[in-house]
Design a protein around this motif. Structure first.
Motif, PDB file in Angstrom:
ATOM      1  N   LEU A   1      22.737 -23.775 -40.700  1.00 15.77           N
ATOM      2  CA  LEU A   1      23.376 -23.293 -39.469  1.00 15.77           C
ATOM      3  C   LEU A   1      24.669 -22.538 -39.743  1.00 15.77           C
ATOM      4  CD1 LEU A   1      22.683 -26.382 -37.191  1.00 15.77           C
ATOM      5  CD2 LEU A   1      21.853 -24.055 -36.826  1.00 15.77           C
TER       6      LEU A   1
ATOM      7  N   VAL B   1      25.323 -19.907 -41.413  1.00 12.17           N
ATOM      8  CA  VAL B   1      25.232 -18.457 -41.309  1.00 12.17           C
ATOM      9  C   VAL B   1      25.081 -17.996 -39.855  1.00 12.17           C
ATOM     10  CG1 VAL B   1      24.103 -16.448 -42.275  1.00 12.17           C
ATOM     11  CG2 VAL B   1      23.984 -18.612 -43.481  1.00 12.17           C
ATOM     12  N   PHE B   2      24.611 -18.908 -39.006  1.00 17.78           N
ATOM     13  CA  PHE B   2      24.311 -18.498 -37.640  1.00 17.78           C
ATOM     14  C   PHE B   2      25.364 -18.972 -36.642  1.00 17.78           C
ATOM     15  CE2 PHE B   2      20.423 -18.889 -40.049  1.00 17.78           C
ATOM     16  CZ  PHE B   2      19.788 -17.699 -39.788  1.00 17.78           C
TER      17      PHE B   2
ATOM     18  N   LYS C   1      30.557 -16.484 -36.161  1.00 14.52           N
ATOM     19  CA  LYS C   1      29.175 -16.044 -36.224  1.00 14.52           C
ATOM     20  C   LYS C   1      28.618 -15.869 -34.815  1.00 14.52           C
ATOM     21  CE  LYS C   1      29.049 -16.009 -40.648  1.00 14.52           C
ATOM     22  NZ  LYS C   1      29.021 -14.726 -41.362  1.00 14.52           N
TER      23      LYS C   1
ATOM     24  N   PHE D   1      26.307 -17.073 -33.050  1.00 11.67           N
ATOM     25  CA  PHE D   1      25.910 -18.206 -32.211  1.00 11.67           C
ATOM     26  C   PHE D   1      26.875 -19.370 -32.319  1.00 11.67           C
ATOM     27  CE2 PHE D   1      22.132 -15.782 -33.364  1.00 11.67           C
ATOM     28  CZ  PHE D   1      21.631 -15.475 -32.116  1.00 11.67           C
TER      29      PHE D   1
END
Lengths: 222, 222
Positions: free
Chosen positions: A184, A186-187, A192, A194
DNA sequence: GATTAAATTTGTCAAGTGTCCTAATTTTGT
DNA sequence: ACAAAATTAGGACACTTGACAAATTTAATC
């Protein structure tokens, strides 16, 4: 939990191991170098962490820096140790917790880790380490050692919730849970796309992992 | 699925968009440059991907390389496009599939992605891109766009399995599943310590995700 | 075969990299 | 106060990096 001192912002956490001899001034210099290096690593990435820029960042001359760290590898290794140690003290705190249900402890661990992931420091450093670990065995070993410690509490909780599983199965399950959360970064990590979905993601993770551990059987492993 | 031609090993897949004018020789040069750059990126990491090393790798002079790619940014961007395009054709293949149960399709997608993660190319490139994306908005946008496409099939499958969820909830669920799998790269990817556990991890992921999507309710989102 | 565009070579530029070395300066324990 | 240890400063080395500007060679087309 992890932000013990919010006063010093932009000066991320480090756990620097004490040195043997030396004067007080030397110890300060030693620490400020590592801090500057970490700062550069977080703010501008590994490429920006050159000896000259580190020296400039803590306002010393290049020659002085090479006195503390004769080679860049020395600096990188010690920085890596300091960074990783700072995480390991967190895991210690997790292990020593009140006596609540294992399901609840699992949820709490997930929340803790996912909150840490949103940190600028964690979001920035770990992808850097993952990339380095692909071509640097030392980094790979050191980082995997860290994750092994992070899985330990997961492992014992899984054993409580689902005692039927074998040791290997437990470990693989803990690995899956840990890796899931790391992904998670990276997102939904710091800055980021999200990042704002993290609350939901925490709920999903908590529910999903608890249910998974509870309901998985021997036969599910083929 | 992804290794369409196992003959050319050490020459990873690229999808290079056609150029407008130029001679055949120029097109070959163009492609061999991108191939050499990717090779370097995979084998020795982004740091090794210097203009000079790329030029040397495909046996041309530096000046010639800068004729094709005036600046390194040009090279990186085109390489990124070519790499990402190569993944996007995979997703196309996933969407057009037989008519099986959505649960089974979800399992198949997971298996496909997790098998791709074990690839040297994927294991090596993505952590590099994650690290770059922390300080390069272009890389961040490009890679998130790729993942958005990767989530699309997940999204529609989730809608089939659990129609009660809202659009946002579905998307977050797909995000969680996708991120979970990506996280395994560092642990069970090519040459990683738990590479051999991937079969079990695939089973765990498949079971866990299907169950999660089936049983999650509105109330679980707080 | 001449002409024009494309491709390639060769050389140079300023800036940055890690490492090493020596001389001065400061700090500390006695 | 003094000597030893620790710290700082400054410069040099050999090397790499990305970018640029001619020349020169190769290829297609009229």
């Amino acid at each position: 939990m992890k932000q013990s001192s919010p006063a010093k912002f932009s000066v991320p956490d480090l756990l620097i191991r004490e040195r043997e001899g030396g004067y007080a001034r030397g110890r300060e210099g030693h620490e400020s170098i590592l801090r500057a290096a970490l700062h550069l690593l977080v703010e501008e990435g590994y490429r920006a962490m050159s000896m000259r820029r580190v020296a400039a960042a803590c306002d010393i001359k290049l020659g002085n820096l090479t006195y503390y760290f004769p080679t860049k590898e020395d600096l990188v290794r010690e920085l890596l140790d300091a960074v990783i140690s700072s995480y390991e003290v967190e895991f210690e705190a997790i292990i020593h917790e009140e006596d609540v249900s294992p399901e609840q402890r699992l949820e709490e661990i997930c929340t803790l880790i996912l909150e840490d992931i949103r940190t600028k420091k964690t979001t920035r450093i770990f992808p850097e380490l993952w990339a380095l670990s692909n071509h640097d065995p030392f980094v790979l070993e050191r980082i995997q050692e860290l994750y092994a410690r992070a899985r330990a509490p997961l492992n014992s909780i899984i054993a409580e919730i689902n005692p039927a599983l074998s040791v290997d199965q437990r470990e693989t399950l803990a690995l899956f849970i840990s890796a899931s959360m790391e992904g998670l970064t990276v997102f939904a990590g710091y800055d980021k796309p999200f990042e704002n979905r993290m609350p939901w993601l925490e709920r999903i993770a908590a529910k999903g992992f608890v249910q998974l551990v509870k309901t998985i059987r021997q036969s599910d492993f083929e």
